[in-house]
Motif scaffolding. Sequence first.
Motif, short mmCIF file in Angstrom:
data_model
loop_
_atom_site.label_atom_id
_atom_site.label_comp_id
_atom_site.label_asym_id
_atom_site.label_seq_id
_atom_site.Cartn_x
_atom_site.Cartn_y
_atom_site.Cartn_z
N THR A 10 7.43 -3.51 -3.69
CA THR A 10 6.80 -2.27 -3.15
C THR A 10 5.68 -2.00 -4.20
N LEU B 119 2.52 0.34 -5.18
CA LEU B 119 2.12 1.63 -4.77
C LEU B 119 0.39 2.07 -5.06
N ASN C 186 6.12 -1.13 1.33
CA ASN C 186 7.38 -2.28 1.49
C ASN C 186 6.51 -3.43 2.08
N ASP D 269 6.31 4.44 8.75
CA ASP D 269 7.79 4.55 7.46
C ASP D 269 8.49 4.21 7.87
N GLU E 108 4.11 9.28 -10.10
CA GLU E 108 4.83 7.98 -9.20
C GLU E 108 3.80 6.67 -9.14
N HIS E 109 2.61 6.46 -9.81
CA HIS E 109 2.11 5.42 -9.45
C HIS E 109 2.50 4.71 -10.61
N GLN F 30 2.81 4.59 -0.47
CA GLN F 30 4.06 3.12 -0.70
C GLN F 30 4.13 2.28 0.79
#
Length: 608
Positions: free
Chosen positions: A52, A54, A7, A92, A169-170, A5
């Motif tokens: 964002t 993925l 950003n 992160d 999630e993707h 992930q």
Amino acid sequence: MNILQINVLEARDLVAADTNGFSDPYCVVMLGLQKKKTKIQKKTLNPKWGETFLLRVSPVDTVLKLSLLDWDQLSSDDFLGEVSIELDQLADAPTWYGLKPRPDHPNDFVKGEVCIKARIVKSSSSQKDKIPINMITEVNNRVSSFEENGDQLDISGIGLDQIPDFLFEHVPNVPSLDLGFNQFKMFPSLGMFTKLHSLVLAGNSILTIPGEVLTPLQNSLKYLSLNGNQLIALPVEIGKMRLLEKLEIANNKIAELCEEIGQLNKLEELNIAGNPLTKLPVSFCNLTSLEILDASGCALYKLPEDFPTMTKLLELNFGNNKLVELPQTFGRLTRLVVLNIMDNKLTDLPVSIGSCIGLGKIGAGINIVGNPIQSEEIIAKYKIGNDQLMDYLEKRMAIQGYKLPDLKPKASATGGLRSMGSQSKLTDLPQQQQQQQSPQQPVQPQYSLVNNGGKTSAASTSSNALNTQELISKTITLKNWGISTLRGELRPKLGKIKNQVLRCINIQEGVGIANMIKQMKPEADKLKTLIPPGFPLQPVNTQNVPLGKIHSGNEKLEQLKDLVNVSIDDYDALFDALYQILPNSQDSTVIIQVVQSLKKIKEIFDLQ
């Protein structure tokens, strides 16, 4: 399979690549063969993206690469700098990385920094052990194809028996999912896909459906296919799927349908063929929006008496059953254009079937082969053709002076009184029967197409003026053509054009689509004048960007795409209104006007 992930937050102090002293920067994120792009920020050296992405992390992926480019409309994009980061060095938290020239272009003039934060989401080791790496790789390839096309995530025929965690999630906003011909033995839990409207699970080995797995889908799912599984029953929770428009459960082992299936009041297509069903539940007749029913290859010996109240039916397939008779009021199904009752045990056809004159028209038909029909006249006429048979059945009904009895209100599932014909439009009945309806009987608001003078057309207007069977026959034929064309051709084609617009990255292609949409406008404007003033048209969304839209980087093209999408949504709302209103209209002049405009619109589509 792990997920990265990332950003992409901002950049600062970039090179000015344009003569105005600024750049139009965007960022390309690359991991292995995967590539993502941010939006273009115009006329700035300090862009802020805040986007964002993925990315799937395979065992061979070790480096994340970011490239900054300056967008140019008339030439290739200029290089502004890049950075490569080892995955184990990602943080992160917002972190600035200095931009560098390309290894094979050491003389690139580069300056500035880019700020990102990233983290790796690890999937459970237990699932990783259960799903072979070759299946995971194939799923990854299918996801990449979905991201490019944006229509349907097709992961059928892989051999999966569970859903890979990273999908949630993707691709959490996937609208259409095909899991057909895998190895599922249980209906998978898909609650994380909150926008799923189409789901295919055909060709698996599903034995049962826990009711709780359906509950999260009840506010989104419109199409569900479970053909060719091992189901012995549907859960009662199926009744909560109130948005379902199409349900396929053919070739299972379902011996009895639950009463809750009658709560699917938006269901338009149902396929229950090839199940050992001996009867349909009483609540089945509440499916008053149903247009296509395939119940072939079952073991039905009788239909519910109230079955003919489902007056929106266009196509019926009861072939290869054990029916010994059809309901006496079968003639209420005046919209029927296809009726297959071959290979049953029918010795006669109900007298009222003479009202189903659409079955004798070109492109329509009735199949009675393989029944022990005792009437030699019926057999003889059928051998000549459907038109001859239906003409004979219509005359037989007139000679016998048969009239369909009035519809009677019955108790609904909630305990109150329900008008048997309220959902299926009161104007489908002959005028004499309409006048006999009780004034206290609750009837839903009805809409009819209006004539050019703006007055609502009643069934009596045309029937009193031109009371001939020929006019009625032609009117029904035209009306059925309009309904089937709206449903089967125009609206699906409009949806395909909208997807084409969303993916368009070429200005010439965009102009071509816009011109086609523009050609439709005169006919669409004519059709709008026929919509009753009080009819609730679906509002057109002019703000939100449709799901799956691909940004081309060309501002003029993006504006054109937005305008075209608004027009498409407007036409789709118009077609939807006509589809709901057309069955009510009895004014032959208005119906002809509608059909003429629809034919011209269809010709425009067919030329593309």
